[in-house]
Design a protein around this motif. Structure first.
Motif, PDB file in Angstrom:
ATOM      1  N   SER A  29      -7.027  -5.766   2.629  1.00  0.00           N
ATOM      2  CA  SER A  29      -6.054  -5.518   3.694  1.00  0.00           C
ATOM      3  C   SER A  29      -4.700  -6.125   3.362  1.00  0.00           C
ATOM      4  CB  SER A  29      -6.569  -6.085   5.017  1.00  0.00           C
ATOM      5  OG  SER A  29      -6.786  -7.482   4.919  1.00  0.00           O
ATOM      6  N   GLU A  30      -4.708  -7.259   2.659  1.00  0.00           N
ATOM      7  CA  GLU A  30      -3.448  -7.921   2.308  1.00  0.00           C
ATOM      8  C   GLU A  30      -2.707  -7.139   1.225  1.00  0.00           C
ATOM      9  OE1 GLU A  30      -5.118 -12.425   3.312  1.00  0.00           O
ATOM     10  OE2 GLU A  30      -5.015 -11.714   1.226  1.00  0.00           O
ATOM     11  N   ALA A  31      -3.443  -6.630   0.241  1.00  0.00           N
ATOM     12  CA  ALA A  31      -2.813  -5.841  -0.819  1.00  0.00           C
ATOM     13  C   ALA A  31      -2.242  -4.537  -0.262  1.00  0.00           C
ATOM     14  CB  ALA A  31      -3.812  -5.552  -1.934  1.00  0.00           C
ATOM     15  N   LEU A  32      -3.050  -3.857   0.577  1.00  0.00           N
ATOM     16  CA  LEU A  32      -2.605  -2.574   1.121  1.00  0.00           C
ATOM     17  C   LEU A  32      -1.570  -2.758   2.223  1.00  0.00           C
ATOM     18  CD1 LEU A  32      -5.909  -0.497   1.223  1.00  0.00           C
ATOM     19  CD2 LEU A  32      -4.282  -0.856  -0.642  1.00  0.00           C
ATOM     20  N   GLY A  33      -1.411  -3.978   2.722  1.00  0.00           N
ATOM     21  CA  GLY A  33      -0.405  -4.259   3.736  1.00  0.00           C
ATOM     22  C   GLY A  33       0.968  -4.540   3.159  1.00  0.00           C
ATOM     23  N   LEU A  34       1.083  -4.618   1.835  1.00  0.00           N
ATOM     24  CA  LEU A  34       2.385  -4.852   1.208  1.00  0.00           C
ATOM     25  C   LEU A  34       3.298  -3.647   1.407  1.00  0.00           C
ATOM     26  CD1 LEU A  34       1.238  -6.449  -2.184  1.00  0.00           C
ATOM     27  CD2 LEU A  34       2.245  -7.646  -0.209  1.00  0.00           C
ATOM     28  N   ARG A  58      -1.137  11.974   0.015  1.00  0.00           N
ATOM     29  CA  ARG A  58      -0.297  12.664   0.985  1.00  0.00           C
ATOM     30  C   ARG A  58       0.906  11.832   1.420  1.00  0.00           C
ATOM     31  NH1 ARG A  58      -4.765  15.498   5.028  1.00  0.00           N
ATOM     32  NH2 ARG A  58      -5.796  16.781   3.421  1.00  0.00           N
ATOM     33  N   GLY A  59       1.015  10.638   0.910  1.00  0.00           N
ATOM     34  CA  GLY A  59       2.202   9.844   1.177  1.00  0.00           C
ATOM     35  C   GLY A  59       2.040   8.735   2.191  1.00  0.00           C
ATOM     36  N   GLY A  60       0.924   8.708   2.942  1.00  0.00           N
ATOM     37  CA  GLY A  60       0.717   7.652   3.924  1.00  0.00           C
ATOM     38  C   GLY A  60       0.205   6.377   3.275  1.00  0.00           C
ATOM     39  N   ARG A  61       0.138   5.321   4.073  1.00  0.00           N
ATOM     40  CA  ARG A  61      -0.386   4.047   3.564  1.00  0.00           C
ATOM     41  C   ARG A  61      -1.818   4.248   3.094  1.00  0.00           C
ATOM     42  NH1 ARG A  61       1.402  -1.179   4.068  1.00  0.00           N
ATOM     43  NH2 ARG A  61       2.977  -0.509   5.589  1.00  0.00           N
ATOM     44  N   SER A  64       9.474  -3.465   0.362  1.00  0.00           N
ATOM     45  CA  SER A  64      10.391  -4.600   0.400  1.00  0.00           C
ATOM     46  C   SER A  64       9.836  -5.789  -0.388  1.00  0.00           C
ATOM     47  CB  SER A  64      10.648  -5.017   1.853  1.00  0.00           C
ATOM     48  OG  SER A  64       9.432  -5.309   2.523  1.00  0.00           O
ATOM     49  N   ASP A  65       8.519  -5.768  -0.683  1.00  0.00           N
ATOM     50  CA  ASP A  65       7.894  -6.842  -1.469  1.00  0.00           C
ATOM     51  C   ASP A  65       8.038  -6.612  -2.972  1.00  0.00           C
ATOM     52  OD1 ASP A  65       6.745  -8.371   0.746  1.00  0.00           O
ATOM     53  OD2 ASP A  65       5.436  -6.632   1.047  1.00  0.00           O
ATOM     54  N   ALA A  66       8.545  -5.444  -3.362  1.00  0.00           N
ATOM     55  CA  ALA A  66       8.680  -5.113  -4.778  1.00  0.00           C
ATOM     56  C   ALA A  66      10.158  -5.104  -5.191  1.00  0.00           C
ATOM     57  CB  ALA A  66       8.046  -3.754  -5.042  1.00  0.00           C
ATOM     58  N   PRO A  67      10.443  -5.467  -6.465  1.00  0.00           N
ATOM     59  CA  PRO A  67       9.472  -5.961  -7.455  1.00  0.00           C
ATOM     60  C   PRO A  67       8.859  -7.287  -7.004  1.00  0.00           C
ATOM     61  CG  PRO A  67      11.711  -6.287  -8.235  1.00  0.00           C
ATOM     62  CD  PRO A  67      11.816  -5.456  -7.002  1.00  0.00           C
ATOM     63  N   PRO A 127      12.419   0.421   1.685  1.00  0.00           N
ATOM     64  CA  PRO A 127      11.919  -0.927   1.958  1.00  0.00           C
ATOM     65  C   PRO A 127      10.868  -1.023   3.060  1.00  0.00           C
ATOM     66  CG  PRO A 127      14.273  -0.989   1.603  1.00  0.00           C
ATOM     67  CD  PRO A 127      13.893   0.467   1.644  1.00  0.00           C
ATOM     68  N   ASP A 128      10.956  -0.158   4.077  1.00  0.00           N
ATOM     69  CA  ASP A 128      10.055  -0.290   5.218  1.00  0.00           C
ATOM     70  C   ASP A 128       8.798   0.572   5.100  1.00  0.00           C
ATOM     71  OD1 ASP A 128      11.495   2.046   5.404  1.00  0.00           O
ATOM     72  OD2 ASP A 128      11.640   2.006   7.596  1.00  0.00           O
ATOM     73  N   THR A 129       8.596   1.203   3.944  1.00  0.00           N
ATOM     74  CA  THR A 129       7.394   2.023   3.756  1.00  0.00           C
ATOM     75  C   THR A 129       6.351   1.258   2.956  1.00  0.00           C
ATOM     76  OG1 THR A 129       8.346   3.048   1.779  1.00  0.00           O
ATOM     77  CG2 THR A 129       8.658   4.197   3.872  1.00  0.00           C
ATOM     78  N   ALA A 130       5.124   1.777   3.006  1.00  0.00           N
ATOM     79  CA  ALA A 130       4.003   1.122   2.328  1.00  0.00           C
ATOM     80  C   ALA A 130       4.210   1.115   0.822  1.00  0.00           C
ATOM     81  CB  ALA A 130       2.699   1.832   2.669  1.00  0.00           C
ATOM     82  N   LEU A 131       3.848   0.020   0.188  1.00  0.00           N
ATOM     83  CA  LEU A 131       3.926  -0.055  -1.267  1.00  0.00           C
ATOM     84  C   LEU A 131       2.902   0.876  -1.898  1.00  0.00           C
ATOM     85  CD1 LEU A 131       4.959  -1.323  -3.893  1.00  0.00           C
ATOM     86  CD2 LEU A 131       3.344  -3.214  -3.530  1.00  0.00           C
ATOM     87  N   PHE A 132       1.668   0.797  -1.426  1.00  0.00           N
ATOM     88  CA  PHE A 132       0.601   1.631  -1.994  1.00  0.00           C
ATOM     89  C   PHE A 132       0.354   2.829  -1.096  1.00  0.00           C
ATOM     90  CE2 PHE A 132      -0.422  -2.622  -3.784  1.00  0.00           C
ATOM     91  CZ  PHE A 132      -0.184  -2.298  -5.118  1.00  0.00           C
TER      92      PHE A 132
END
Length: 308
Positions: A161-166, A221-224, A169-172, A212-217
């Protein structure tokens, strides 16, 4: 069949757990179910909706009847112990607000059960998972995404959940990540170069617009990305490598902790990295051979060196 007064008490307790104790949403859902089922049982057991006063008069016999009912339904000792823990927590709060003695409930002993210790992967198997997880991918960017996720789980000890919650804005990825884990507890996690490089590779290949405000992973289809997709990817990789069913995404987090301890890492420091409130949880989380621990002790402890 729960009376309005009982429903109100349950709701106020849940709100207290969320506001003051930072209890996670999934835990609150489990609490609502467990305590709600118990209050419903009391209604049936006593022949009607129970107002505030009857709820303060639960006897040892009532508790034994509830436990017998749970047993008769085939409930496991682990599940029964979890439900009893939630009920006790509710009644501690309830008794403080209503001014009654909850001893009949708090004195009930939870059934004993053998805790399932986590089974980490070997260092070789963990590396093989990361090296082969992209084989069955539908597109190169999906493979790069899966490598990045598995590297974060094993290399940084993150929960799924923590990885998929990035977010983007956390990258790089910085040298350290501030992760908000269970119960809203924040911890600082060092980011290894391999994880940073894997995320960079994924972002270079990803076809999605990363603001920045979208899911990293992201999913196809583009969703989290869903944890279920990660679990299915791990399952396919596990079958390909001939690993046991215990080789789940969460097992990579177990492996992170165990391999650090095997390498001589400090248990307290690993506790902080994992975000565990209790050191005993971290001890259960790791699976280190006693002989290996003694070897680390004999090589590292000054007294052991003196007598060697």
């Amino acid at each position: 069949m729960i009376s309005p007064a009982g429903q109100d008490a349950l709701q106020r307790w849940l709100e207290t757990q969320a506001a003051l104790n930072g209890v996670a949403e999934n835990t609150l859902i489990a609490y609502r179910s467990d305590v709600g089922e118990f209050l419903t049982f009391l209604c049936v057991h006593k022949g009607g909706p129970q107002g505030i006063t009857p709820l303060t008069q639960v006897s040892v016999q009532d508790m034994r009847a509830w436990m017998a009912r749970c047993r008769a339904s085939g409930m496991s000792s682990r599940s029964l112990a979890r439900k009893l823990s939630a009920i006790k927590s509710f009644y501690r709060w309830f008794s403080e607000h209503q001014g009654f003695d909850p001893t009949a409930i708090l004195s009930m002993r939870a059934p004993k059960f053998q805790k399932k210790l986590p089974r980490p992967l070997s260092p070789h198997a963990a590396k093989e998972v990361i090296n082969t997880v992209d084989v069955q991918s539908s597109a190169p960017w999906v493979g790069a995404r899966d490598i990045a996720i598995m590297t974060l789980l094993y290399g940084c000890g993150l929960r799924i959940s923590e990885a998929l919650g990035l977010n983007n804005s956390d990258a790089p990825l910085p040298p350290v990540l501030r992760i908000v884990g269970k119960g809203g507890k924040e911890r600082v996690v060092p980011v290894i170069d391999a994880a940073r490089d894997a995320v960079d590779s994924y972002l270079r290949l990803s076809p999605h617009l990363h603001t920045p405000d979208t899911a990293l992973f992201r999913g196809v289809r583009g969703g989290r990305l869903s944890p279920r997709i990660v679990a299915r990817t791990m399952e396919a990789t596990r079958h390909r490598l001939g690993l046991p069913a215990s080789a789940t995404p969460h097992a990579l987090r177990h492996s992170f902790a165990t391999h650090l301890l095997e390498a001589g890492g400090d248990l307290r420091a690993i506790q902080e990295l994992l975000g565990h409130a209790s050191l005993s949880t971290t001890q259960n989380y790791t699976a280190v051979d006693t002989a290996h621990l003694m070897d680390v002790y004999n090589r590292a402890h000054p007294k052991a060196k003196d007598t060697g």
